[in-house]
Design a protein around this motif. Structure first.
Motif, PDB file in Angstrom:
ATOM      1  N   GLY A 282       7.808   6.772  11.092  1.00 55.09           N
ATOM      2  CA  GLY A 282       8.358   5.525  10.556  1.00 55.09           C
ATOM      3  C   GLY A 282       7.277   4.541  10.136  1.00 55.09           C
ATOM      4  O   GLY A 282       7.575   3.423   9.719  1.00 55.09           O
ATOM      5  N   ARG A 283       6.002   4.936  10.238  1.00 52.48           N
ATOM      6  CA  ARG A 283       4.916   4.017   9.904  1.00 52.48           C
ATOM      7  C   ARG A 283       4.321   4.348   8.535  1.00 52.48           C
ATOM      8  O   ARG A 283       4.238   5.516   8.160  1.00 52.48           O
ATOM      9  N   GLN A 306       6.423  -4.881   0.833  1.00 55.29           N
ATOM     10  CA  GLN A 306       6.974  -3.543   1.062  1.00 55.29           C
ATOM     11  C   GLN A 306       5.847  -2.529   1.136  1.00 55.29           C
ATOM     12  O   GLN A 306       4.779  -2.745   0.569  1.00 55.29           O
ATOM     13  N   PRO A 307       6.065  -1.411   1.832  1.00 53.58           N
ATOM     14  CA  PRO A 307       5.026  -0.392   1.945  1.00 53.58           C
ATOM     15  C   PRO A 307       4.631   0.130   0.574  1.00 53.58           C
ATOM     16  O   PRO A 307       5.481   0.272  -0.295  1.00 53.58           O
ATOM     17  N   GLY A 310      -0.225   4.989  -1.812  1.00 50.74           N
ATOM     18  CA  GLY A 310      -0.860   5.270  -3.103  1.00 50.74           C
ATOM     19  C   GLY A 310      -1.566   4.075  -3.691  1.00 50.74           C
ATOM     20  O   GLY A 310      -2.346   4.202  -4.629  1.00 50.74           O
ATOM     21  N   SER A 311      -1.324   2.889  -3.122  1.00 50.22           N
ATOM     22  CA  SER A 311      -2.006   1.690  -3.614  1.00 50.22           C
ATOM     23  C   SER A 311      -3.072   1.286  -2.600  1.00 50.22           C
ATOM     24  O   SER A 311      -2.904   1.522  -1.398  1.00 50.22           O
ATOM     25  N   VAL A 312      -4.178   0.712  -3.087  1.00 51.19           N
ATOM     26  CA  VAL A 312      -5.184   0.202  -2.146  1.00 51.19           C
ATOM     27  C   VAL A 312      -5.043  -1.305  -1.967  1.00 51.19           C
ATOM     28  O   VAL A 312      -5.929  -1.954  -1.426  1.00 51.19           O
ATOM     29  N   GLY A 313      -3.911  -1.851  -2.426  1.00 52.65           N
ATOM     30  CA  GLY A 313      -3.597  -3.244  -2.145  1.00 52.65           C
ATOM     31  C   GLY A 313      -4.253  -4.222  -3.096  1.00 52.65           C
ATOM     32  O   GLY A 313      -4.614  -3.876  -4.222  1.00 52.65           O
ATOM     33  N   PRO A 379       2.023  -4.873 -11.700  1.00 56.74           N
ATOM     34  CA  PRO A 379       2.425  -6.260 -11.990  1.00 56.74           C
ATOM     35  C   PRO A 379       2.269  -7.196 -10.783  1.00 56.74           C
ATOM     36  O   PRO A 379       2.026  -8.385 -10.933  1.00 56.74           O
ATOM     37  N   ASP A 380       2.384  -6.671  -9.564  1.00 57.25           N
ATOM     38  CA  ASP A 380       2.247  -7.532  -8.375  1.00 57.25           C
ATOM     39  C   ASP A 380       0.786  -7.685  -7.920  1.00 57.25           C
ATOM     40  O   ASP A 380       0.530  -8.236  -6.854  1.00 57.25           O
TER      41      ASP A 380
END
Ligand code: MCA
Ligand code: AMP
Length: 492
Positions: A282-283, A306-307, A310-313, A379-380
């Motif tokens: 669940g993590r 949201q999780p 695949g993204s490094v933020g 976009p975020d």
């Protein structure tokens, strides 16, 4: 920022370091590292025998307290690589544990033994309990020199300042809500940024505890995370091994599910492993993106809406990040599609490569550092890495490995006439090193060097993690009209 480790004074009774053989509180660490720092005194630069032991952690803290730049050495480094690092960084002393056996190349250095039982009683009468806690030391002064591979030639020493280290660790505090109550678990090697700066200095700067496994194992992670650990650091190979073990290991599932934060970095964590871990526990594993030269650039934040596997933020506080197209023009789009090279600037950056003004100048576009990583932005604002500019850089087990360095080592083997090195996808290591060899004895297969012999040759000259995992023999390497090896043709 003046004081890198305030907890050495403020919370002496709290646990600081835990290794399988030994634990130290902040008070004990202050006494032991303070004593070593006094012995380092006015050395111009110290090497650190960076075995996965508490002595390495204490040695690094001591050098920082003394304000003397420290060069962590991989204890498995082969003779050629070690000779290069020692010659290039010219340390005057070596920090090592009492039981560490060091190679001949280091015997001429003044040895300062890190004695975990030799704390306060060694302090001369009237000496300050902690020399050089940062007050009076220039924050831009070199704190560490970390060696990193390029596409060709021997590794380069990235000079990291006290300010870069403090800035990057404080940015992670913000992104991960990292507090003194966290207990970090990991089994990373201690001669790179990930294991040493993030994994040891990170918790110590927060006044938190680190539990090092000595060496990575799935059981060790389950044990320490299940016994009060709150955070886990690892490279994707480690998360892959955890992901594969989950199906048969309820204690591991419970341990990962109970952690506050699971962080992966140094290479991309494949979606398949992300998904296995999330399905079982669940993590969502949080990815952060950094580099020896830049320390940390981006991270998925704990307060992200949201999780985002695949993204490094997003860029960390204080890090400016831009994408640049082929012509060098900034890419304005946040469309999840337009690819550009990542360039960064900020106080987290290194100060330059030691003795290599040419390489330093080449690495910058004005004051922007060219990472060589290709990315898109959503976009975020989240960054997704999609590749690397240089095909001659291989990431295996989270280690960066330059193809040229291994080719040069292979060419020094008497059984090798020509050599080319490539990386190929590997489910465990991310990429594995492949050596393409034209043997000296073309007509006699029995006279070819064995794959094991070539691996041992590279491991002995450079480092074991640089050894080829597979050797393929050819009668000639494919070359273009200029004589350059066409690696694409090899891969095909
Ligand atoms: C095998 N071995 C050999 C040979 N064959 N030694 C000498 N010669 C040979 N021919 C030994 C190895 O030294 C090792 O010993 C053991 O056999 C197993 O080797 P190997 O298969 O290579 O290791 P592994 O157990 O598969 O290692 C996987 C690993 C490791 C644990 C995930 O790759 C690892 O620790 N990776 C972390 C890399 C990292 O920290 N990168 C950070 C840099 P022994 O078992 O005794 O060691 S990147 C960074 O810092 C940036 C800032 C970032 O973003 O993080
Ligand atoms: P090093 O120079 O060994 O510190 O490795 C830095 C490189 O590792 C970066 O330039 C990236 O290519 C890669 N890297 C680090 N973190 C990540 C990540 N989370 N995802 C993908 N690649 C990464």
């Amino acid at each position: 920022m003046s004081d890198l480790f305030p907890a050495l004074r403020s919370t002496p009774d709290r646990p600081a370091l835990h290794f399988p053989a030994r634990s130290l509180t902040y008070g004990e660490l202050a006494a032991v590292a303070g004593a070593v720092a006094r012995r380092i005194g006015a050395a111009s630069r110290v090497a650190l025998w960076a075995a996965p032991t508490p002595h390495t952690a204490v040695g690094a803290v001591a050098a920082l307290l003394a304000g003397v730049p420290v060069v962590p050495l991989n204890p498995k480094t082969g003779e050629r690589e070690l000779a290069h690092i020692v010659g290039d960084s010219a340390p005057t002393a070596l920090l090592a544990g009492p039981d560490d056996q060091v190679p001949a190349a280091l015997e001429a250095l003044d040895r300062i033994t890190v004695d975990l039982d030799g704390g306060a009683d060694r302090a001369p009468q009237g000496a300050a309990p902690l020399p050089g806690d940062g007050t009076g030391i220039d924050p831009t002064a070199p704190a560490m020199v970390v060696y990193t591979s390029g596409t060709t030639g021997p590794p380069k020493g990235a000079v990291l300042s006290r300010r870069a280290i403090a800035t990057s660790l404080d940015a992670l505090e913000d992104a991960w809500a990292w507090t003194a109550d966290d207990v970090l678990v990991h089994g990373l090697p201690l001669f790179h940024v990930h294991g040493l700066i993030l994994g040891i200095l990170g918790p110590l700067r927060r006044g938190a505890q680190v539990r090092h496994l000595g060496r990575f194992s799935v059981d060790g992670v389950a044990r320490e995370l299940g016994d009060g650990g709150t955070m886990l650091f690892g490279v994707p190979t480690m998360y892959h091994r955890l992901a594969e073990a989950l199906a048969d290991d309820p204690a591991l599932v419970k341990a990962l599910a109970g952690a506050r934060l699971l962080v992966s970095g140094s290479a991309a964590l494949p979606l398949h492993d992300h998904n296995l871990i999330t399905a079982a526990t669940g993590r969502t594993v949080v990815e952060r993106y950094g580099m020896t030269e830049t320390l940390m650039n981006t991270s998925v934040r704990v307060d992200a809406p949201q999780p985002r596997p695949g993204s490094v933020g997003v860029p960390l506080p204080g890090v400016e990040l831009r994408l640049v197209d082929e012509s060098g023009a900034p890419v304005a789009a946040y469309d999840g599609e337009t690819i550009g090279e990542v360039q960064v600037r900020g106080a987290n950056l290194f100060s330059g490569y030691l003795n290599r003004p040419d390489a330093t100048a080449e690495a910058f576009d004005g004051d922007w550092f060219r990472t060589g990583d290709m990315a898109v932005r959503d976009p975020d604002g989240c960054v997704r890495l999609v590749g690397r500019r240089a095909t001659d850089l291989i990431k295996s087990g989270g280690y960066k490995i330059g193809a040229g360095e291994i080719e040069n080592a292979l060419l020094d083997h008497p059984g090798v006439r020509e050599a080319a090195v490539t990386g190929e996808p590997d489910p465990d290591l991310g990429e594995r090193v492949i050596a393409w060899i034209v043997p000296t004895e073309l007509d006699d297969p029995a006279a070819r060097p064995s794959a094991d012999a070539l691996a041992a040759h590279v491991a002995g000259l450079l480092s074991p993690h640089k050894r080829p995992r597979e050797v393929r023999f050819l009668t000639a390497l494919p070359r273009n009209d200029m004589g350059k090896v066409m690696k694409r043709a090899l891969r095909e």
